[in-house]
Design an enzyme around this catalytic site. Structure first.
Site, PDB file in Angstrom:
ATOM      1  N   HIS A 138       1.969   9.944  -2.390  1.00  0.00           N
ATOM      2  CA  HIS A 138       2.648   8.507  -2.229  1.00  0.00           C
ATOM      3  C   HIS A 138       1.443   7.338  -2.726  1.00  0.00           C
ATOM      4  O   HIS A 138       1.624   6.617  -3.260  1.00  0.00           O
ATOM      5  CB  HIS A 138       3.218   8.132  -0.958  1.00  0.00           C
ATOM      6  N   ASP A 166      -4.692  -0.092   7.952  1.00  0.00           N
ATOM      7  CA  ASP A 166      -3.462   0.742   8.076  1.00  0.00           C
ATOM      8  C   ASP A 166      -3.733   1.702   9.032  1.00  0.00           C
ATOM      9  O   ASP A 166      -2.674   2.034   9.943  1.00  0.00           O
ATOM     10  CB  ASP A 166      -3.492   1.424   6.670  1.00  0.00           C
ATOM     11  N   LYS A 224       5.830   5.500  -1.411  1.00  0.00           N
ATOM     12  CA  LYS A 224       6.507   6.232  -0.465  1.00  0.00           C
ATOM     13  C   LYS A 224       8.206   6.079  -0.903  1.00  0.00           C
ATOM     14  O   LYS A 224       8.882   7.022  -0.306  1.00  0.00           O
ATOM     15  CB  LYS A 224       6.571   5.822   0.755  1.00  0.00           C
ATOM     16  N   HIS A 233       0.857  -1.288  -0.049  1.00  0.00           N
ATOM     17  CA  HIS A 233       0.237  -0.121   0.017  1.00  0.00           C
ATOM     18  C   HIS A 233       0.870   1.282   0.030  1.00  0.00           C
ATOM     19  O   HIS A 233       0.654   2.303  -0.649  1.00  0.00           O
ATOM     20  CB  HIS A 233      -0.883   0.012   1.125  1.00  0.00           C
ATOM     21  N   ASP A 234       1.937   0.964   0.830  1.00  0.00           N
ATOM     22  CA  ASP A 234       2.935   2.481   0.921  1.00  0.00           C
ATOM     23  C   ASP A 234       4.214   2.409  -0.087  1.00  0.00           C
ATOM     24  O   ASP A 234       4.921   3.182  -0.094  1.00  0.00           O
ATOM     25  CB  ASP A 234       3.390   2.663   2.111  1.00  0.00           C
TER      26      ASP A 234
HETATM   27 FE   FE2 Z   1      -0.239   5.522   2.738  1.00  0.00          FE
END
Ligand code: FE2
Length: 160
Positions: free
Chosen positions: A60, A113, A35, A31-32
């Site tokens: 992001h 999250d 980043k 999901h990230d």
């Molecule tokens: Fe995020």
């Protein structure tokens, strides 16, 4: 990894199929991803971000979607990753999607999250107790979060 384990448990409680739950798990792991394009000074900044830093940080979600769109057979994962900061009431980003316009898998990843972020120490915040974090998620049920995804969080047991 913690978000992925929790999200896949929630997917089961949410009533998703085995295949959909596997997609939720993969999307939660990734999901990230976006980043990797966020400056470390922002990722590791203690305390709140300035408005200009917030703009960079918020990129992001769309960045992760763009990166995954280039990977064969990852279109669905790209979509979920791109929606993981959308809010059920439409106040999220990057598109301000609301309700059923947000993929159910993304609604689950969002809650997992947010919950894990609250129970872990982060550069910008100290960890809260599990009870406090659950109360905060419940407070935002039906507004920031899909109430069904919140119910799945409460129904999930055995997560780390
Ligand atoms: Fe995020």
């Amino acid at each position: 990894m913690r978000v992925a384990l929790l999200a896949s448990s929630m997917a089961f409680c949410f009533g998703l199929s085995r295949e959909e739950s596997a997609i939720v798990r993969s999307a939660a792991l990734l999901h990230d991803l976006g980043k990797i394009e966020t400056p470390l000074t922002i990722l590791e900044k203690p305390g709140p971000l300035q408005p200009a830093e917030r703009v960079l940080m918020d990129r992001h979600a769309a960045a992760g979607e763009r990166l995954l769109q280039d990977v064969p057979a990852c279109e669905r994962l790209a979509l979920i990753v791109g929606q993981h900061h959308e809010r059920f009431d439409g106040s999220g980003y990057p598109r301000g999607l609301a309700g059923a316009a947000i993929d159910p898998a993304a609604r689950i990843v969002t809650v997992a999250d947010a919950f894990v972020a609250m129970i872990e120490d982060r550069p910008y915040s100290q960890r809260r107790s599990r009870v406090d974090a659950l109360a905060e998620v419940r407070r935002c049920s039906g507004t920031q979060f899909d109430a069904a995804a919140v119910a799945a969080l409460f129904a999930s047991e055995g997560y780390p």
